[in-house]
Scaffold this active site. Sequence first.
Site, mmCIF file in Angstrom:
data_model
loop_
_atom_site.group_PDB
_atom_site.id
_atom_site.type_symbol
_atom_site.label_atom_id
_atom_site.label_comp_id
_atom_site.label_asym_id
_atom_site.label_seq_id
_atom_site.Cartn_x
_atom_site.Cartn_y
_atom_site.Cartn_z
ATOM 1 N N GLN A 194 19.875 7.460 19.434
ATOM 2 C CA GLN A 194 20.363 7.138 20.775
ATOM 3 C C GLN A 194 21.768 6.553 20.684
ATOM 4 O O GLN A 194 21.991 5.506 20.068
ATOM 5 C CB GLN A 194 19.447 6.151 21.496
ATOM 6 C CG GLN A 194 19.833 6.020 22.973
ATOM 7 C CD GLN A 194 18.994 5.003 23.714
ATOM 8 O OE1 GLN A 194 19.136 3.807 23.478
ATOM 9 N NE2 GLN A 194 18.139 5.470 24.620
ATOM 10 N N TYR A 198 24.039 0.130 31.402
ATOM 11 C CA TYR A 198 25.119 0.229 30.416
ATOM 12 C C TYR A 198 26.212 1.200 30.901
ATOM 13 O O TYR A 198 26.189 1.632 32.049
ATOM 14 C CB TYR A 198 24.532 0.609 29.055
ATOM 15 C CG TYR A 198 23.556 -0.439 28.556
ATOM 16 C CD1 TYR A 198 23.991 -1.757 28.336
ATOM 17 C CD2 TYR A 198 22.213 -0.152 28.370
ATOM 18 C CE1 TYR A 198 23.102 -2.746 27.919
ATOM 19 C CE2 TYR A 198 21.319 -1.139 27.944
ATOM 20 C CZ TYR A 198 21.766 -2.428 27.717
ATOM 21 O OH TYR A 198 20.893 -3.406 27.314
ATOM 22 N N ARG A 219 19.147 9.858 28.509
ATOM 23 C CA ARG A 219 18.233 8.918 29.168
ATOM 24 C C ARG A 219 18.874 8.430 30.466
ATOM 25 O O ARG A 219 20.020 7.998 30.485
ATOM 26 C CB ARG A 219 17.938 7.732 28.249
ATOM 27 C CG ARG A 219 16.740 6.908 28.755
ATOM 28 C CD ARG A 219 16.336 5.815 27.769
ATOM 29 N NE ARG A 219 14.884 5.701 27.696
ATOM 30 C CZ ARG A 219 14.230 4.564 27.554
ATOM 31 N NH1 ARG A 219 14.880 3.416 27.467
ATOM 32 N NH2 ARG A 219 12.916 4.554 27.478
ATOM 33 N N GLY A 261 6.819 2.532 24.175
ATOM 34 C CA GLY A 261 7.690 1.573 23.518
ATOM 35 C C GLY A 261 6.915 0.505 22.796
ATOM 36 O O GLY A 261 6.541 0.657 21.634
ATOM 37 N N ARG A 262 6.643 -0.601 23.503
ATOM 38 C CA ARG A 262 6.007 -1.743 22.856
ATOM 39 C C ARG A 262 4.674 -1.435 22.176
ATOM 40 O O ARG A 262 4.368 -2.052 21.143
ATOM 41 C CB ARG A 262 5.884 -2.889 23.851
ATOM 42 C CG ARG A 262 7.190 -3.659 23.995
ATOM 43 C CD ARG A 262 7.191 -4.639 25.147
ATOM 44 N NE ARG A 262 7.329 -3.970 26.427
ATOM 45 C CZ ARG A 262 7.574 -4.601 27.569
ATOM 46 N NH1 ARG A 262 7.696 -5.912 27.582
ATOM 47 N NH2 ARG A 262 7.704 -3.931 28.697
#
Length: 367
Positions: A102, A188, A235, A324-325
């Site tokens: 990424q 971002y 993304r 993810g987690r």
Amino acid sequence: MSSANTLFDPVQLGSLQLANRIVMAPMTRARSSQPGDIPNAMMAEYYAQRASAGLIVSEATQISRQGQGYSFTPGIYDAAQVAGWRLVTDAVHAAGGKMFLQLWHVGRVSHGVFQDGGAPVAPSAIQPRGTQVWIVGDDGVGRMVDCPVPRALSVAEIQDVIADFRQGAANAIAAGFDGVEIHGGNGYLVDQFLRTVSNQRGDQYGGAIENRTRFLLELAAAVADEIGAHRLGIRLAPYITFKDMADPEIVPAILHAAAGLDRLGIAYIHLAEADWDDAPTVPDQFRHDLRAVFNGSLIVAGRYDSERAARILEQGLADLVAFGRPFVGNPDLPRRLAEKLPLAGHDGATLFGGERAGYTDYPPASA
């Protein structure tokens, strides 16, 4: 796009054949070696442990020193970083996995400590309210620090950033990655260009939707030209509004951008969905609208478990589901999901920074 509709069916993604539809989502873990933000053998072990995912997307990785906003996040802009990432991709491939890097530029979500004392850069000089970055001081302690007012990029500097993305993609392929994902969400730099709340430029990169999507589409075209569109994913996060990014005009911008990305023929769009308890849900109408303008694969991420993942695949509104987690404490997550084994938790205190504890020491499920 395939008609198979379970997490455990193989799927074609760009030119890659993936063993299943489970993606390990990008997660910042801040374990790179210092100085130099260099990937290392511990990171290689961590990712290789999770190589049973159909695809791993690496933690966000800055394309330049200017693109950094948090301590200890890895880079992809010098030879030492490329060599460090080669340790990771070799380990993942040896374990039978596939991996994208990424690519990341944080824009205004940064601090002078990463900018040689100067201001972070952004589309416009608008400070993100209530936004902090994690900085490890000379005493070795990490602290959350407010983001300062950024300075606006010039048109020439925008082209320099696009060149940095292009070079980062080339470096990623040299490091052995199967492809790259541009981080275009979560407040971002790419996301900042897309939203009117953070982009109030009066030139060709601001104002109308066609202008606000220009930066994303130009850098995607540059990366696709460098490494091939079949190796490129992006993304996007239209319904994530933290970092002072709530914008009523973002959904039309995302759909306009997705149509342009479809024309480029990129491999996938990765839709990041908010994953906290009271987060806004993504409307089904948006999912259908996205399908209507983008013919590549769709990855979704955010609050998915086996049942919810199965439903969205069956509905044809996603082709892969990212976790993810759950991958933090369950390195063998695909097996646990397939066999309906209990999922382990994780220690939140060890998510960012540190050594092996809370990183590579989570065991697989017992046989």
